[in-house]
Design an enzyme around this catalytic site. Structure first.
Site, PDB file in Angstrom:
ATOM      1  CG  ASP A  29       0.480   8.433 -11.481  1.00  0.00           C
ATOM      2  OD1 ASP A  29      -0.585   8.492 -10.868  1.00  0.00           O
ATOM      3  OD2 ASP A  29       1.281   9.386 -11.513  1.00  0.00           O
ATOM      4  CD  GLU A  54      -2.737   5.506 -13.661  1.00  0.00           C
ATOM      5  OE1 GLU A  54      -3.329   5.820 -14.728  1.00  0.00           O
ATOM      6  OE2 GLU A  54      -2.831   6.184 -12.622  1.00  0.00           O
ATOM      7  CG  ASP A 115      -4.498   4.984  -6.569  1.00  0.00           C
ATOM      8  OD1 ASP A 115      -3.641   5.333  -7.393  1.00  0.00           O
ATOM      9  OD2 ASP A 115      -5.479   5.691  -6.254  1.00  0.00           O
ATOM     10  CB  ILE A 117       0.901   7.805  -7.767  1.00  0.00           C
ATOM     11  CG1 ILE A 117       2.276   7.302  -8.181  1.00  0.00           C
ATOM     12  CG2 ILE A 117       0.974   9.139  -7.002  1.00  0.00           C
ATOM     13  CD1 ILE A 117       3.435   7.687  -7.302  1.00  0.00           C
ATOM     14  CG  ASP A 118      -4.847   7.581  -3.410  1.00  0.00           C
ATOM     15  OD1 ASP A 118      -5.656   7.953  -4.284  1.00  0.00           O
ATOM     16  OD2 ASP A 118      -5.082   7.636  -2.190  1.00  0.00           O
ATOM     17  CB  THR A 120      -1.690  12.007  -9.447  1.00  0.00           C
ATOM     18  OG1 THR A 120      -1.874  10.590  -9.449  1.00  0.00           O
ATOM     19  CG2 THR A 120      -0.658  12.368 -10.493  1.00  0.00           C
ATOM     20  CG  ASP A 267      -9.235   6.529  -5.575  1.00  0.00           C
ATOM     21  OD1 ASP A 267      -7.997   6.615  -5.576  1.00  0.00           O
ATOM     22  OD2 ASP A 267      -9.952   6.900  -6.532  1.00  0.00           O
TER      23      ASP A 267
HETATM   24  N1  LIG Z   1     -12.705  14.965  -9.844  1.00  0.00           N
HETATM   25  C1  LIG Z   1     -12.385  14.174  -8.816  1.00  0.00           C
HETATM   26  N2  LIG Z   1     -13.178  14.133  -7.741  1.00  0.00           N
HETATM   27  C2  LIG Z   1     -12.854  13.344  -6.711  1.00  0.00           C
HETATM   28  N3  LIG Z   1     -11.746  12.570  -6.669  1.00  0.00           N
HETATM   29  C3  LIG Z   1     -10.929  12.561  -7.721  1.00  0.00           C
HETATM   30  C4  LIG Z   1     -11.200  13.367  -8.835  1.00  0.00           C
HETATM   31  N4  LIG Z   1     -10.215  13.185  -9.731  1.00  0.00           N
HETATM   32  C5  LIG Z   1      -9.361  12.280  -9.200  1.00  0.00           C
HETATM   33  N5  LIG Z   1      -9.789  11.901  -7.975  1.00  0.00           N
HETATM   34  C6  LIG Z   1      -9.151  10.891  -7.126  1.00  0.00           C
HETATM   35  O1  LIG Z   1      -9.420  11.196  -5.780  1.00  0.00           O
HETATM   36  C7  LIG Z   1      -8.303  10.836  -4.999  1.00  0.00           C
HETATM   37  C8  LIG Z   1      -7.641  12.008  -4.413  1.00  0.00           C
HETATM   38  O2  LIG Z   1      -8.361  12.333  -3.365  1.00  0.00           O
HETATM   39  P1  LIG Z   1      -7.775  13.352  -2.381  1.00  0.00           P
HETATM   40  O3  LIG Z   1      -8.399  14.616  -2.802  1.00  0.00           O
HETATM   41  O4  LIG Z   1      -8.268  12.791  -1.108  1.00  0.00           O
HETATM   42  O5  LIG Z   1      -6.288  13.340  -2.538  1.00  0.00           O
HETATM   43  C9  LIG Z   1      -7.356  10.248  -5.881  1.00  0.00           C
HETATM   44  O6  LIG Z   1      -7.576   8.883  -5.909  1.00  0.00           O
HETATM   45  C10 LIG Z   1      -7.645  10.861  -7.169  1.00  0.00           C
HETATM   46  O7  LIG Z   1      -7.137  10.062  -8.110  1.00  0.00           O
HETATM   47  P2  LIG Z   1      -5.526   9.789  -8.228  1.00  0.00           P
HETATM   48  O8  LIG Z   1      -5.279   8.448  -7.620  1.00  0.00           O
HETATM   49  O9  LIG Z   1      -5.359   9.778  -9.680  1.00  0.00           O
HETATM   50  O10 LIG Z   1      -4.795  10.903  -7.538  1.00  0.00           O
HETATM   51 MG   LIG Z   2      -6.400   7.464  -6.228  1.00  0.00          MG
HETATM   52 MG   LIG Z   3      -3.698   7.113  -8.642  1.00  0.00          MG
HETATM   53 MG   LIG Z   4      -5.215   9.140 -11.163  1.00  0.00          MG
END
Ligand SMILES: Nc1ncnc2c1ncn2[C@@H]1O[C@H](COP(=O)(O)O)[C@@H](O)[C@H]1OP(=O)(O)O
Ligand SMILES: [Mg+2]
Ligand SMILES: [Mg+2]
Ligand SMILES: [Mg+2]
Length: 333
Positions: A29, A54, A115, A117-118, A120, A267
């Protein structure tokens, strides 16, 4: 093999940290954020404003020396392999590079939204993830790029694997008013994409989060049932869902985070323009367009939905009925 894939395969526990909100963050990330922002800064003239997920705060704390060292090595190795930039970073340089252009976005001027890494959790699991970059101009998304290194190039038949013979890795892009495209990550000619033209929900399938902690699977199944959708949910991580929807792999996108969760612009910015430029519609649960002009967060009526123009009226009705039913059931408890 791309650097990110190598990192995905080799990631060890020490490379995964927990953030203040308990979500995971990895060396990838941070590394991705530095490399994308570096490339942008080299290309963009004038002031550079970046709203990115980040920042360096956690890495400046005691106990973060090991991960900071891993990030520094990863970024420097990637720069050497790539060969485009003759530079290398010290640990202090890495900390300041993570915060390059740091901004809150807003309704005026131009802001990049990243983002790095979307998804993660999907990345760590070895599943889907995306690198999502968008450009805001006067509060509107005007450009979006979505790199999905684990997504089959032509279509998903098996969401977590590949259909035989299909190439893996898809890069979606969209510019306002110019449509959306997909190409391979190694540079095949781009192909125009469009959302599917299904108008009977019985033939539709829907995408949702793999993680039930990210989206309420009970509510989405109730929505699907009201619509008459027959197919089981297609659960994949990250904005790869928006890309898959934009090229017609499925007909509907549903996201209903649990109470109290606030959506971030990084996101949805890139994914939503890829879908709208492919002819789809993206709204909140009340049918309002997403407003990216309010800073880091999206201020919305909880829930994000996307589909084609034909299905949107019945989808919106099913969503509102299912929410009403859920709220009524909760009030009886
Ligand atoms: N508790 C949470 N509820 C909903 N979405 C979240 C939560 N924690 C992180 N995310 C973020 O939701 C997205 C992931 O959605 P999906 O479930 O569709 O993969 C990501 O952007 C993730 O962040 P990240 O970018 O850090 O992975
Ligand atoms: Mg994300
Ligand atoms: Mg991310
Ligand atoms: Mg994240």
């Amino acid at each position: 093999m791309g650097e990110e894939e190598t990192v995905q395969q080799n990631i060890v526990h020490s490379g995964i940290q927990s953030k203040a909100d308990k979500s995971p963050v990895t060396v990838a990330d941070y590394g991705s954020q530095i490399l994308v922002s570096l490339a942008l800064m080299m290309e963009v003239s004038g002031p550079f404003s970046l709203v990115a997920e980040e920042d360096s705060e956690e890495l400046r704390k005691d106990g973060a020396e090991e991960i900071l060292e891993e990030i520094t090595d990863l970024v420097n190795e990637t720069l050497v392999d790539d060969g485009s930039y003759s530079m290398s970073f010290s640990k202090e340089g890495i900390l300041s590079a993570i915060d390059n252009g740091k901004s809150e976005g807003g309704p005026t001027g131009q802001h990049w939204v990243l983002d790095p890494i979307d998804g993660t959790k999907g990345f760590v699991r070895g599943d889907q993830y995306a690198i999502a970059l968008a450009l805001l101009d006067e509060g509107k998304v005007v450009l979006g790029v979505l790199a999905c290194p684990n997504l089959p190039l032509s279509s998903i038949s098996n969401p977590n694997g590949s259909s035989s013979g299909d190439r893996i890795g898809a890069l979606f892009s969209a510019t306002i008013g110019c449509g959306a495209e997909v190409e391979s990550l190694d540079g095949s000619p781009p192909q125009k994409i469009s959302v599917c033209s299904i108008d009977n929900p019985v033939n539709a399938s829907f995408f949702e989060s793999y993680e039930s902690a990210h989206s309420m699977h009970d509510l989405t199944s109730s929505i699907a049932e009201k619509l008459g959708v027959q197919a089981p949910p297609v659960r994949i991580d990250s904005q790869a869902k928006y890309g898959a929807l934009a090229r017609g792999d499925g007909a509907i996108y549903l996201r209903f985070p649990h109470k109290g969760y606030r959506e971030k612009i990084w996101d949805h910015a890139a994914g939503s323009i890829v879908v709208t430029e492919a002819g789809g519609i993206v709204t909140d649960a009340a049918g309002n367009n997403l407003d990216f002009s309010q800073g880091r967060f999206l201020d919305l009526d909880t829930g994000i939905i996307a589909t084609n123009t034909q299905l949107m009226p019945s989808l919106l009705k099913a969503v509102q009925d299912a929410i009403k039913e859920k709220n009524h059931a909760a009030s009886l408890l």
